[in-house]
Write an enzyme that holds these catalytic residues in place. Sequence first.
Site, PDB file in Angstrom:
ATOM      1  N   LYS A  27      -1.110  -2.259  -0.913  1.00 26.14           N
ATOM      2  CA  LYS A  27      -0.146  -1.727   0.262  1.00 26.14           C
ATOM      3  C   LYS A  27       0.443  -0.368   0.012  1.00 26.14           C
ATOM      4  O   LYS A  27       0.094   1.290   0.633  1.00 26.14           O
ATOM      5  CB  LYS A  27       0.928  -2.751   1.024  1.00 26.14           C
ATOM      6  N   HIS A  31      -1.717   3.533   1.442  1.00 24.31           N
ATOM      7  CA  HIS A  31      -0.988   4.308   3.154  1.00 24.31           C
ATOM      8  C   HIS A  31      -0.886   5.755   1.882  1.00 24.31           C
ATOM      9  O   HIS A  31       0.511   6.461   2.206  1.00 24.31           O
ATOM     10  CB  HIS A  31       0.676   3.632   2.915  1.00 24.31           C
ATOM     11  N   HIS A  43      -8.575   0.739   5.294  1.00 22.34           N
ATOM     12  CA  HIS A  43      -7.412  -1.116   5.538  1.00 22.34           C
ATOM     13  C   HIS A  43      -7.607  -1.751   7.325  1.00 22.34           C
ATOM     14  O   HIS A  43      -7.298  -1.243   8.139  1.00 22.34           O
ATOM     15  CB  HIS A  43      -6.048  -1.373   4.459  1.00 22.34           C
ATOM     16  N   GLN A  62      11.751  -1.198  17.278  1.00 23.34           N
ATOM     17  CA  GLN A  62      12.586   0.525  16.341  1.00 23.34           C
ATOM     18  C   GLN A  62      12.432   0.162  14.951  1.00 23.34           C
ATOM     19  O   GLN A  62      12.950  -0.416  14.323  1.00 23.34           O
ATOM     20  CB  GLN A  62      13.926   1.288  16.854  1.00 23.34           C
ATOM     21  N   LYS A  67      12.278   1.441   6.565  1.00 24.18           N
ATOM     22  CA  LYS A  67      10.964   2.014   6.415  1.00 24.18           C
ATOM     23  C   LYS A  67      10.335   2.845   5.230  1.00 24.18           C
ATOM     24  O   LYS A  67      10.687   4.432   5.631  1.00 24.18           O
ATOM     25  CB  LYS A  67      10.090   1.614   7.381  1.00 24.18           C
ATOM     26  N   CYS A  79       3.835  -4.449  14.147  1.00 26.43           N
ATOM     27  CA  CYS A  79       2.709  -4.396  13.343  1.00 26.43           C
ATOM     28  C   CYS A  79       2.902  -4.300  12.540  1.00 26.43           C
ATOM     29  O   CYS A  79       3.623  -3.883  11.309  1.00 26.43           O
ATOM     30  CB  CYS A  79       2.616  -2.193  14.025  1.00 26.43           C
ATOM     31  N   GLU A 153      -1.274   6.344   7.844  1.00 28.49           N
ATOM     32  CA  GLU A 153      -1.347   5.228   7.855  1.00 28.49           C
ATOM     33  C   GLU A 153      -3.071   5.457   8.063  1.00 28.49           C
ATOM     34  O   GLU A 153      -3.547   6.466   8.523  1.00 28.49           O
ATOM     35  CB  GLU A 153      -1.547   4.441   9.516  1.00 28.49           C
ATOM     36  N   GLU A 155      -5.911   2.369   9.314  1.00 26.90           N
ATOM     37  CA  GLU A 155      -6.360   1.780   9.387  1.00 26.90           C
ATOM     38  C   GLU A 155      -7.296   1.451  10.865  1.00 26.90           C
ATOM     39  O   GLU A 155      -7.908   2.131  12.265  1.00 26.90           O
ATOM     40  CB  GLU A 155      -5.210   1.089   9.874  1.00 26.90           C
TER      41      GLU A 155
END
Length: 268
Positions: A27, A31, A43, A62, A67, A79, A153, A155
Amino acid sequence: MSQSDFMERDTVLVLSDNDEVIGSASKKESHQFTPKNPRGILHRAFSVFLYDLSTQELLLQQRASTKITFPNVWTNTCCSHPLHGMDVNEVDAPEDVMDGTVKGVKAAAVRKLEHELGIPVGQLPMDSFKFLTRLHYWAADTVTHGEKSPWGENEVDYVLFVTVLNKDKITIEPHVDEVDDVCWVTKAKLFEMFADKDLLFSPWFRIIANRWMISSGEETGKGGWWDDLDRTMNTNEFCDYESIHRFDPQEEHLGGGGNAGPLFGVGK
């Protein structure tokens, strides 16, 4: 596990431009926006939209301030990404997409709804999810990390709708490392939130909401997906399994560590 641990451990499905699974990457690697990979690595992802049929409200979350990508933003219910190597297979083949079953993406959605929002497995079974369409979007997280953001991102995002008769029928206990807040909103409330300049929203949520949920009537004459949830969930009128709709981000999300500019020109 910390957010950094998940970024290193989780292995996403690397794709061709036509949404064919051609490999894997962490991941973290997928990213990272760098001169070598100005938009990271393409991805597979999914976006879940959970509605209360009794009030026609949508559950928003939220994203947690901890993150790494797009912290603090308001977005749809959940998501995330299907992964390689899970106990329940999360890798869908082209035929799974064409017939709309996408059991892998749905299994990933069930897993992440429990992880992020504490919704127990079984309260939203896999066969309750409706797969509607796919979009390929990309966005540098410049709002969080600045003009040369190393994160973003890229995607092919599978849009999943799911409904409950009443919000009291499900358990919601958000994970503090994943979610800072949740709220149920009507369409009118969402419009108010979009107009509030103090609130941040994920770029993918804005695309989906403005293109299909609340304004698709301009394009198709059918109304938006949110306008008639019974028709959206119980017919295939809004389903498009063949197309991959492609979108560049708003100008504020161009750039990043690889100085990425527009890729598609216009949404297709």
